[in-house]
Design a protein around this motif. Structure first.
Motif, PDB file in Angstrom:
ATOM      1  N   UNK A 115       0.844  -1.192   0.000  1.00 27.10           N
ATOM      2  CA  UNK A 115       0.000   0.000   0.000  1.00 27.10           C
ATOM      3  C   UNK A 115       0.882   1.245   0.000  1.00 27.10           C
ATOM      4  N   UNK A 116       0.314   2.318  -0.472  1.00 32.10           N
ATOM      5  CA  UNK A 116       1.020   3.607  -0.520  1.00 32.10           C
ATOM      6  C   UNK A 116       0.171   4.630   0.218  1.00 32.10           C
ATOM      7  N   UNK A 117       0.775   5.315   1.165  1.00 30.39           N
ATOM      8  CA  UNK A 117       0.069   6.340   1.931  1.00 30.39           C
ATOM      9  C   UNK A 117       0.776   7.677   1.768  1.00 30.39           C
ATOM     10  N   UNK A 118       0.001   8.695   1.542  1.00 32.12           N
ATOM     11  CA  UNK A 118       0.517  10.044   1.371  1.00 32.12           C
ATOM     12  C   UNK A 118      -0.262  10.981   2.276  1.00 32.12           C
ATOM     13  N   UNK A 119       0.440  11.918   2.874  1.00 31.81           N
ATOM     14  CA  UNK A 119      -0.214  12.865   3.778  1.00 31.81           C
ATOM     15  C   UNK A 119       0.531  14.191   3.733  1.00 31.81           C
ATOM     16  N   UNK A 120      -0.210  15.273   3.688  1.00 29.57           N
ATOM     17  CA  UNK A 120       0.418  16.593   3.638  1.00 29.57           C
ATOM     18  C   UNK A 120       0.614  17.134   5.039  1.00 29.57           C
ATOM     19  N   UNK A 121       1.750  17.733   5.270  1.00 24.87           N
ATOM     20  CA  UNK A 121       2.037  18.408   6.532  1.00 24.87           C
ATOM     21  C   UNK A 121       2.196  19.909   6.333  1.00 24.87           C
ATOM     22  N   UNK A 122       1.788  20.428   5.177  1.00 24.18           N
ATOM     23  CA  UNK A 122       1.910  21.853   4.909  1.00 24.18           C
ATOM     24  C   UNK A 122       1.008  22.652   5.848  1.00 24.18           C
ATOM     25  N   UNK A 123       1.502  23.790   6.291  1.00 27.67           N
ATOM     26  CA  UNK A 123       0.695  24.667   7.139  1.00 27.67           C
ATOM     27  C   UNK A 123      -0.411  25.324   6.324  1.00 27.67           C
ATOM     28  N   UNK A 124      -1.473  25.719   7.012  1.00 27.79           N
ATOM     29  CA  UNK A 124      -2.569  26.438   6.375  1.00 27.79           C
ATOM     30  C   UNK A 124      -3.150  27.429   7.370  1.00 27.79           C
ATOM     31  N   UNK A 125      -4.085  28.237   6.925  1.00 25.71           N
ATOM     32  CA  UNK A 125      -4.617  29.311   7.760  1.00 25.71           C
ATOM     33  C   UNK A 125      -6.000  28.961   8.304  1.00 25.71           C
ATOM     34  N   UNK A 126      -6.254  29.396   9.517  1.00 25.45           N
ATOM     35  CA  UNK A 126      -7.585  29.396  10.108  1.00 25.45           C
ATOM     36  C   UNK A 126      -8.019  30.850  10.212  1.00 25.45           C
ATOM     37  N   UNK A 127      -9.062  31.211   9.477  1.00 22.12           N
ATOM     38  CA  UNK A 127      -9.546  32.586   9.458  1.00 22.12           C
ATOM     39  C   UNK A 127     -10.763  32.725  10.355  1.00 22.12           C
ATOM     40  N   UNK A 128     -10.753  33.751  11.193  1.00 25.41           N
ATOM     41  CA  UNK A 128     -11.960  34.120  11.928  1.00 25.41           C
ATOM     42  C   UNK A 128     -12.263  35.590  11.649  1.00 25.41           C
ATOM     43  N   UNK A 129     -13.225  36.140  12.350  1.00 27.54           N
ATOM     44  CA  UNK A 129     -13.633  37.519  12.066  1.00 27.54           C
ATOM     45  C   UNK A 129     -12.585  38.541  12.477  1.00 27.54           C
ATOM     46  N   UNK A 130     -11.607  38.136  13.293  1.00 28.85           N
ATOM     47  CA  UNK A 130     -10.609  39.075  13.810  1.00 28.85           C
ATOM     48  C   UNK A 130      -9.262  38.977  13.124  1.00 28.85           C
ATOM     49  N   UNK A 131      -9.008  37.902  12.379  1.00 27.24           N
ATOM     50  CA  UNK A 131      -7.694  37.743  11.781  1.00 27.24           C
ATOM     51  C   UNK A 131      -7.454  36.304  11.375  1.00 27.24           C
ATOM     52  N   UNK A 132      -6.221  35.832  11.559  1.00 30.61           N
ATOM     53  CA  UNK A 132      -5.874  34.486  11.127  1.00 30.61           C
ATOM     54  C   UNK A 132      -4.881  33.846  12.087  1.00 30.61           C
ATOM     55  N   UNK A 133      -4.882  32.516  12.077  1.00 29.87           N
ATOM     56  CA  UNK A 133      -3.941  31.705  12.836  1.00 29.87           C
ATOM     57  C   UNK A 133      -3.358  30.680  11.872  1.00 29.87           C
ATOM     58  N   UNK A 134      -2.041  30.498  11.919  1.00 24.06           N
ATOM     59  CA  UNK A 134      -1.374  29.514  11.068  1.00 24.06           C
ATOM     60  C   UNK A 134      -1.412  28.165  11.784  1.00 24.06           C
ATOM     61  N   UNK A 135      -1.998  27.170  11.135  1.00 21.47           N
ATOM     62  CA  UNK A 135      -2.106  25.830  11.711  1.00 21.47           C
ATOM     63  C   UNK A 135      -1.016  24.951  11.112  1.00 21.47           C
ATOM     64  N   UNK A 136      -0.209  24.343  11.981  1.00 24.36           N
ATOM     65  CA  UNK A 136       0.830  23.407  11.564  1.00 24.36           C
ATOM     66  C   UNK A 136       0.357  22.004  11.931  1.00 24.36           C
ATOM     67  N   UNK A 137      -0.186  21.250  10.951  1.00 25.93           N
ATOM     68  CA  UNK A 137      -0.960  20.051  11.282  1.00 25.93           C
ATOM     69  C   UNK A 137      -0.160  18.812  11.657  1.00 25.93           C
ATOM     70  N   UNK A 138       1.146  18.842  11.593  1.00 19.05           N
ATOM     71  CA  UNK A 138       1.933  17.640  11.890  1.00 19.05           C
ATOM     72  C   UNK A 138       1.620  17.137  13.295  1.00 19.05           C
ATOM     73  N   UNK A 139       1.243  15.864  13.400  1.00 17.26           N
ATOM     74  CA  UNK A 139       0.953  15.252  14.688  1.00 17.26           C
ATOM     75  C   UNK A 139      -0.466  15.399  15.163  1.00 17.26           C
ATOM     76  N   UNK A 140      -1.348  15.987  14.352  1.00 13.46           N
ATOM     77  CA  UNK A 140      -2.726  16.225  14.781  1.00 13.46           C
ATOM     78  C   UNK A 140      -3.624  15.032  14.468  1.00 13.46           C
ATOM     79  N   UNK A 141      -4.676  14.875  15.270  1.00  6.66           N
ATOM     80  CA  UNK A 141      -5.787  13.990  14.937  1.00  6.66           C
ATOM     81  C   UNK A 141      -6.759  14.808  14.098  1.00  6.66           C
ATOM     82  N   UNK A 142      -6.976  14.381  12.860  1.00  7.46           N
ATOM     83  CA  UNK A 142      -7.696  15.217  11.898  1.00  7.46           C
ATOM     84  C   UNK A 142      -8.971  14.526  11.442  1.00  7.46           C
TER      85      UNK A 142
END
Length: 293
Positions: A115-142
């Protein structure tokens, strides 16, 4: 990465309990108490695991990007990509901010295939009404909102992903980078700089022993402090020129790091129901054990 699939796949952790009676019926040579004891222990362990996650989600207040404090917190907004080339799923080409994909054989091949498994660990943004937070997903339960699987010749392809604009919940450790450091940070950095200089006494004397007597007088030490003060000040002014950014990442301790498309209330409710489902299974297995297996 430790991906947590959609809610239906979360409840797949309950499937082993359904297999226990079947195994007990087919494997007569096993000790009669072994399977119910294993079911009871598994239920208690998984109840503790999911109940712990539930309490962290339920007890952690939701914060915003503007009011975000350092440390463990939860945020809720929508997913957005960082600047740069777009991220797409490897098999289906779906635009996303995170994906997990797998290619596995359908079992019809004569020779075993890996089997072949691929997973992205690239950061992405969480936007709310006040601004943004950079999420670094490595190690998260998603828990991703989107998922699909299909056949491709002798292989089965599956993907799940977080799309741009999806609701996004994140619970983890928040760190802020850049911006104007506070006074306590200045004092800490000044003390750290002086301590580093003290680790090399010969270099310290060469820089600040003006009369060459082999020791630092009070005036010479004050000169060293003022020099360190100036260096820390220059570094902090450089930091102040960097825009403040908030980064959510895996906690250094063992507290849960969770990313989901559900609201904080729905995430807590799903974990609570799952935890008590395992508790109920543990109770049933205990009753089975009490009856002699």
């Amino acid at each position: 990465m430790i991906p947590l699939a959609a809610l239906q796949q979360r409840y797949a952790s309950l499937l082993p309990y359904l297999l226990l009676p079947l195994l007990a019926w087919q494997l007569d040579e096993l000790p009669p108490r072994l399977l119910p004891a294993a079911g009871a222990l598994l239920g208690v362990a998984l109840w503790l695991h999911f109940y712990r996650q539930y309490r962290h989600v339920a007890d952690t207040p939701t914060t915003t990007s503007q009011a975000a404090a350092q440390g463990y917190c939860e945020c809720f907004g929508e997913a957005a990509a960082l600047d740069g080339p777009p991220l797409v799923t490897p098999f289906g080409g779906m635009r996303c901010v995170w994906y997990q994909a797998e290619r596995r054989p359908n079992g019809r091949q004569q020779r075993p295939q890996r089997s072949e498994r691929l997973c992205s660990d690239d950061s992405f943004r969480l936007l709310d009404r006040r601004g943004e937070i950079i999420v670094q997903p490595a190690g998260a339960s998603i828990e991703a909102r989107h998922q699909r699987s299909w056949h491709d010749g002798d292989d089965v392809l599956s993907e799940r992903w977080i799309a741009i604009g999806d609701p996004l919940y994140a619970l983890g450790e928040l760190r802020s980078l850049g911006g104007q450091p506070d006074r306590q940070a200045f004092r800490d950095d000044l003390q750290l700089t002086l301590n580093e200089w003290k680790q090399d006494p010969a270099q310290l004397l060469r820089r600040f022993d003006q009369n060459g007597d082999g020791t630092l007088s009070s005036e010479e030490w004050e000169h060293a402090r003022q020099t360190a003060h100036g260096e820390v000040g220059r570094n902090h002014r450089a930091l102040a020129a960097i825009p403040l950014s908030h980064h959510l990442q895996r906690p250094a301790d063992r507290r849960p790091f969770i990313i989901s498309w559900r609201s904080p209330q729905d995430t807590a409710g799903a974990l609570r129901r799952l935890a008590w489902s395992h508790a109920a299974c543990a109770l049933l297995a205990t009753l089975w054990l009490a009856r002699g297996g």
